[in-house]
Design a protein around this motif. Structure first.
Motif, PDB file in Angstrom:
ATOM      1  N   MET A  24      -3.016  -0.775 -11.053  1.00 19.52           N
ATOM      2  CA  MET A  24      -2.251  -1.952 -11.465  1.00 19.52           C
ATOM      3  C   MET A  24      -0.748  -1.717 -11.258  1.00 19.52           C
ATOM      4  O   MET A  24      -0.025  -2.622 -10.815  1.00 19.52           O
ATOM      5  N   LEU A  25      -0.280  -0.525 -11.566  1.00 22.20           N
ATOM      6  CA  LEU A  25       1.129  -0.178 -11.384  1.00 22.20           C
ATOM      7  C   LEU A  25       1.509  -0.229  -9.909  1.00 22.20           C
ATOM      8  O   LEU A  25       2.555  -0.770  -9.539  1.00 22.20           O
ATOM      9  N   LEU A  75       6.120 -11.322 -12.726  1.00 25.37           N
ATOM     10  CA  LEU A  75       6.162 -11.342 -14.192  1.00 25.37           C
ATOM     11  C   LEU A  75       4.765 -11.528 -14.779  1.00 25.37           C
ATOM     12  O   LEU A  75       4.423 -10.898 -15.779  1.00 25.37           O
ATOM     13  N   LEU A  76       3.946 -12.349 -14.137  1.00 29.54           N
ATOM     14  CA  LEU A  76       2.564 -12.521 -14.602  1.00 29.54           C
ATOM     15  C   LEU A  76       1.787 -11.208 -14.519  1.00 29.54           C
ATOM     16  O   LEU A  76       1.095 -10.821 -15.464  1.00 29.54           O
ATOM     17  N   LYS A  77       1.933 -10.511 -13.379  1.00 32.41           N
ATOM     18  CA  LYS A  77       1.263  -9.227 -13.226  1.00 32.41           C
ATOM     19  C   LYS A  77       1.818  -8.207 -14.219  1.00 32.41           C
ATOM     20  O   LYS A  77       1.062  -7.393 -14.759  1.00 32.41           O
ATOM     21  N   PHE A  78       3.124  -8.246 -14.448  1.00 36.70           N
ATOM     22  CA  PHE A  78       3.724  -7.305 -15.396  1.00 36.70           C
ATOM     23  C   PHE A  78       3.167  -7.535 -16.795  1.00 36.70           C
ATOM     24  O   PHE A  78       2.837  -6.583 -17.501  1.00 36.70           O
ATOM     25  N   GLU A 131       7.822  14.816  -8.842  1.00 38.44           N
ATOM     26  CA  GLU A 131       7.051  14.442  -7.656  1.00 38.44           C
ATOM     27  C   GLU A 131       6.583  12.988  -7.662  1.00 38.44           C
ATOM     28  O   GLU A 131       6.083  12.503  -6.650  1.00 38.44           O
ATOM     29  N   ALA A 132       6.749  12.295  -8.786  1.00 39.56           N
ATOM     30  CA  ALA A 132       6.254  10.919  -8.905  1.00 39.56           C
ATOM     31  C   ALA A 132       6.993   9.994  -7.949  1.00 39.56           C
ATOM     32  O   ALA A 132       8.211  10.048  -7.829  1.00 39.56           O
ATOM     33  N   GLU A 133       6.230   9.173  -7.268  1.00 41.44           N
ATOM     34  CA  GLU A 133       6.791   8.201  -6.340  1.00 41.44           C
ATOM     35  C   GLU A 133       6.221   6.824  -6.641  1.00 41.44           C
ATOM     36  O   GLU A 133       5.114   6.704  -7.169  1.00 41.44           O
ATOM     37  N   ILE A 134       6.975   5.817  -6.270  1.00 40.74           N
ATOM     38  CA  ILE A 134       6.446   4.461  -6.338  1.00 40.74           C
ATOM     39  C   ILE A 134       5.582   4.277  -5.104  1.00 40.74           C
ATOM     40  O   ILE A 134       6.029   4.491  -3.985  1.00 40.74           O
ATOM     41  N   THR A 135       4.329   3.944  -5.324  1.00 40.19           N
ATOM     42  CA  THR A 135       3.375   3.808  -4.225  1.00 40.19           C
ATOM     43  C   THR A 135       2.756   2.419  -4.246  1.00 40.19           C
ATOM     44  O   THR A 135       1.703   2.210  -4.838  1.00 40.19           O
ATOM     45  N   PRO A 136       3.451   1.455  -3.627  1.00 42.08           N
ATOM     46  CA  PRO A 136       2.929   0.086  -3.634  1.00 42.08           C
ATOM     47  C   PRO A 136       1.606  -0.034  -2.892  1.00 42.08           C
ATOM     48  O   PRO A 136       1.450   0.474  -1.799  1.00 42.08           O
ATOM     49  N   VAL A 137       0.666  -0.697  -3.537  1.00 45.95           N
ATOM     50  CA  VAL A 137      -0.628  -0.983  -2.949  1.00 45.95           C
ATOM     51  C   VAL A 137      -0.961  -2.423  -3.301  1.00 45.95           C
ATOM     52  O   VAL A 137      -0.968  -2.786  -4.470  1.00 45.95           O
ATOM     53  N   ALA A 138      -1.209  -3.223  -2.301  1.00 46.34           N
ATOM     54  CA  ALA A 138      -1.523  -4.620  -2.532  1.00 46.34           C
ATOM     55  C   ALA A 138      -2.814  -4.740  -3.340  1.00 46.34           C
ATOM     56  O   ALA A 138      -3.697  -3.885  -3.259  1.00 46.34           O
ATOM     57  N   ALA A 139      -2.928  -5.803  -4.090  1.00 49.59           N
ATOM     58  CA  ALA A 139      -4.096  -6.030  -4.945  1.00 49.59           C
ATOM     59  C   ALA A 139      -5.394  -6.008  -4.144  1.00 49.59           C
ATOM     60  O   ALA A 139      -6.418  -5.556  -4.625  1.00 49.59           O
ATOM     61  N   ASP A 140      -5.331  -6.476  -2.900  1.00 57.65           N
ATOM     62  CA  ASP A 140      -6.530  -6.491  -2.060  1.00 57.65           C
ATOM     63  C   ASP A 140      -7.066  -5.085  -1.821  1.00 57.65           C
ATOM     64  O   ASP A 140      -8.261  -4.890  -1.632  1.00 57.65           O
ATOM     65  N   ASP A 141      -6.157  -4.107  -1.824  1.00 60.87           N
ATOM     66  CA  ASP A 141      -6.546  -2.727  -1.594  1.00 60.87           C
ATOM     67  C   ASP A 141      -6.880  -1.989  -2.885  1.00 60.87           C
ATOM     68  O   ASP A 141      -7.423  -0.896  -2.850  1.00 60.87           O
ATOM     69  N   ALA A 142      -6.505  -2.587  -4.001  1.00 59.28           N
ATOM     70  CA  ALA A 142      -6.752  -1.947  -5.295  1.00 59.28           C
ATOM     71  C   ALA A 142      -8.227  -2.022  -5.647  1.00 59.28           C
ATOM     72  O   ALA A 142      -8.925  -2.950  -5.253  1.00 59.28           O
ATOM     73  N   LYS A 143      -8.650  -1.059  -6.402  1.00 56.24           N
ATOM     74  CA  LYS A 143     -10.042  -1.011  -6.850  1.00 56.24           C
ATOM     75  C   LYS A 143     -10.271  -2.116  -7.868  1.00 56.24           C
ATOM     76  O   LYS A 143      -9.472  -2.316  -8.770  1.00 56.24           O
ATOM     77  N   GLU A 144     -11.374  -2.822  -7.740  1.00 59.00           N
ATOM     78  CA  GLU A 144     -11.696  -3.893  -8.683  1.00 59.00           C
ATOM     79  C   GLU A 144     -12.258  -3.344  -9.946  1.00 59.00           C
ATOM     80  O   GLU A 144     -12.963  -2.434 -10.018  1.00 59.00           O
TER      81      GLU A 144
END
Length: 163
Positions: free
Chosen positions: A84-85, A99-102, A150-163
Motif C-alpha cells: 500500500m505504501l 488523499l483517498l489512498k492515504f 537503506e530504505a528507499e521509496i519504491t513506487p509500485v502501481a496498484a495494478d502490480d500490487a498484491k491483492e
C-alpha cells in the motif's frame, strides 16, 4: 524490568512517532514540499521499523507455538502495508486519489499497530524473559539503524500490487 518488556516499549515508541507522522501528513495538501518530506520520512520509518521488528521480535516469536499465529499474521500485514505504501508512492500527490489512498493507508496501518499493541504484545510479554528482552532490543536498534539508511521509496502501481 518495567511492567512491559523493553522491546515492546521500544516498538510502541516507534508506533507513536508513526502516528504523529500520519497526523502531520493528513494536515498537508497537494504536491507540497512539506508533504513530500513527511512522506519520505514516513516511508523510511515504516520500512525500517517493519524490517527491524521482523528481524528481532518476530524472528523470536515465530518459534513460540503460543505466538506463531499472531506472528505470521503481523508479518503478512507488514507485506500488505508495504504494498500500500509503494502504491501511494506511485500516485501523484496532487491528485484527489492520493488523499483517498492515504486515508485508506492511514486507517489500515493504525489498525495494524493497534492490533499489535492491544492483542499481540500482551501475549508476547509472557514469553519474553529479561535476557531475551535485552537481546531483542539490541537487535531491533541495530537493524532499525541499518534498515533506515537503506530504505528507499519504491513506487509500485496498484495494478502490480498484491491483492
Amino acid at each position: 524490568m518495567s511492567d512491559q518488556a523493553q522491546i515492546l516499549t521500544r516498538i510502541e515508541e516507534d508506533h507513536n512517532r508513526q502516528r504523529e507522522l500520519l497526523d502531520k501528513i493528513a494536515e498537508t495538501s497537494g504536491d507540497s514540499e512539506e508533504r513530500r518530506k513527511l512522506f519520505e520520512e514516513l516511508n523510511a520509518e515504516l520500512k525500517s521499523h517493519a524490517a527491524a521488528e521482523e528481524q528481532s521480535l518476530y524472528s523470536e516469536m515465530i518459534a513460540e507455538p503460543d505466538a506463531n499465529d499472531e506472528t505470521r499474521h503481523s508479518v503478512a500485514e507488514h507485506q500488505e502495508i508495504d504494498e500500500m505504501l509503494n502504491d501511494l508512492a506511485a500516485t501523484d500527490m496532487s491528485s484527489p486519489g492520493w488523499l483517498l489512498k492515504f486515508k485508506e493507508f492511514d486507517h489500515r496501518y493504525r489498525h495494524h499497530i493497534n492490533e499489535e499493541e492491544e492483542d499481540h504484545f500482551p501475549d508476547f510479554e509472557k514469553l519474553i524473559d529479561d535476557k531475551t528482552d535485552a537481546k531483542l532490543t539490541e537487535t531491533f536498534e541495530e537493524r532499525k539503524k541499518i534498515e533506515k539508511q537503506e530504505a528507499e521509496i519504491t513506487p509500485v502501481a496498484a495494478d502490480d500490487a498484491k491483492e
